[in-house]
Design a protein around this motif. Structure first.
Motif: not given
Length: 325
Positions: A5, A73, A75, A111, A200
């Protein structure tokens, strides 16, 4: 193989908790920041090589694409409370969020979690609230399956809310309040990180979630709680909005006149505008994620004790007063 991520703003207040939580969940974590040399502390959140800071500027396509390369993923925790130099509300919170989503989609990432804020509104007179909403729209345009998290005021050991006002009590006999009756629903930073993990890990449906703690308080009530925790008495001085706007305008002009050398970290006109509106949950939130939010009373004493007159010895002194001679 461990999933990877990329967390933009992963060394900031919320970002570091997200990075730590995802590392504990077994993910490899890439912390994308403008100054990776100042973010080496994130390496300690996981095993050797599990958490790595890398350079990225969300105003630049190439660096964002490089930070996303190979990720499963993403963020986005990047946000600002006041503009500074090239980092304006539009370039960071609207265009930057859209850039991350666009390049993540191009990378094949499916994601994404976008950290927004309660009060995000495309029609707002506040640039902060407006660009938060524009950032959400840009993310959903490119990543319709994204999860948008809108926290209220976030509290925790490194917060800029309770720490700021508690620090003020060391020097001032009063605490100024702009919008004393405005309502807030403070949320613990660890709970926000748990919500990110749920998204996630595929335990949250796509869409918007508003995150608030178990209690709703006015600004005045929050300051009263803070004063009780730090064992101090201070006058809570309400400031009319017109006076606050004049003060903020002067501070904003000072920053503009000096080219940013005198940064206005006290009060901006945009912040005054936001303080006119309640900051509480009105849509689905923690309950839809299966998370029980943490109360302020359970956390605030753990980090605000240093603002007490006797610091870490305050509880000992209080106990000593109860001893019989």
């Amino acid at each position: 193989m461990q999933k990877l991520v990329t967390i933009f703003g992963g060394s900031g207040f919320i970002g570091r908790y997200v990075a730590q939580r995802m590392a504990r969940a077994g993910w490899r974590v890439r912390v994308a920041v403008r100054r990776p040399n100042e973010a080496h502390f994130v390496r300690m959140y996981g095993a050797v090589g599990q958490v790595e800071p890398v350079f990225a500027n969300i105003r630049d396509d190439a660096s964002v694409a490089a930070a996303l390369s190979g990720a499963d993923a993403v963020v986005n925790c990047v946000g600002i409370l006041a503009p500074s130099g090239k980092n304006g509300f539009d370039s960071v919170q609207a265009e930057g969020a859209g850039r991350i989503a666009r390049l993540a989609a191009a990378e094949g990432i499916d994601r994404m979690v976008q950290i927004s804020a309660i009060g995000a509104d495309a029609d707002s007179h506040s640039d902060y609230a407006r660009t938060k909403a524009e950032g959400e729209a840009a993310v959903l345009e490119h990543m319709p399956g994204a999860v948008i998290l809108r926290p209220s005021i976030v509290f925790g050991p490194e917060d800029e809310f309770f720490n700021r006002f508690a620090g003020m009590t060391r020097l001032s006999p009063f605490v100024p309040l702009v919008g004393p009756d405005t309502k807030f629903q403070p949320v613990y930073v660890g709970d926000v990180a748990e919500a990110v993990e749920a998204a996630l890990e595929g335990r949250a449906q796509a869409g918007i979630y508003e995150l608030g703690g178990p209690d709703i308080h006015t600004f005045r009530e929050l300051m009263q709680l803070m004063l009780r925790v730090i064992h101090r008495r201070r006058l809570l001085l309400p400031m009319p909005f017109f006076a606050a706007r004049i003060m903020a305008s002067v501070l904003d002009m000072g920053q503009a006149a000096t080219g940013g050398l005198l940064h206005n970290g006290t009060l901006t006109r945009d912040q005054v505008q936001n303080l006119r509106h309640d900051n509480i949950v009105r849509e689905r939130g923690f309950e839809a994620l299966g998370i029980v939010p943490t109360s302020m009373e359970a956390v605030l004493p753990d980090y605000l004790w240093r603002f007490r007159p006797s610091g870490q010895y305050a509880d000992i002194k209080d106990s000593a007063r109860n001893l019989k001679p």
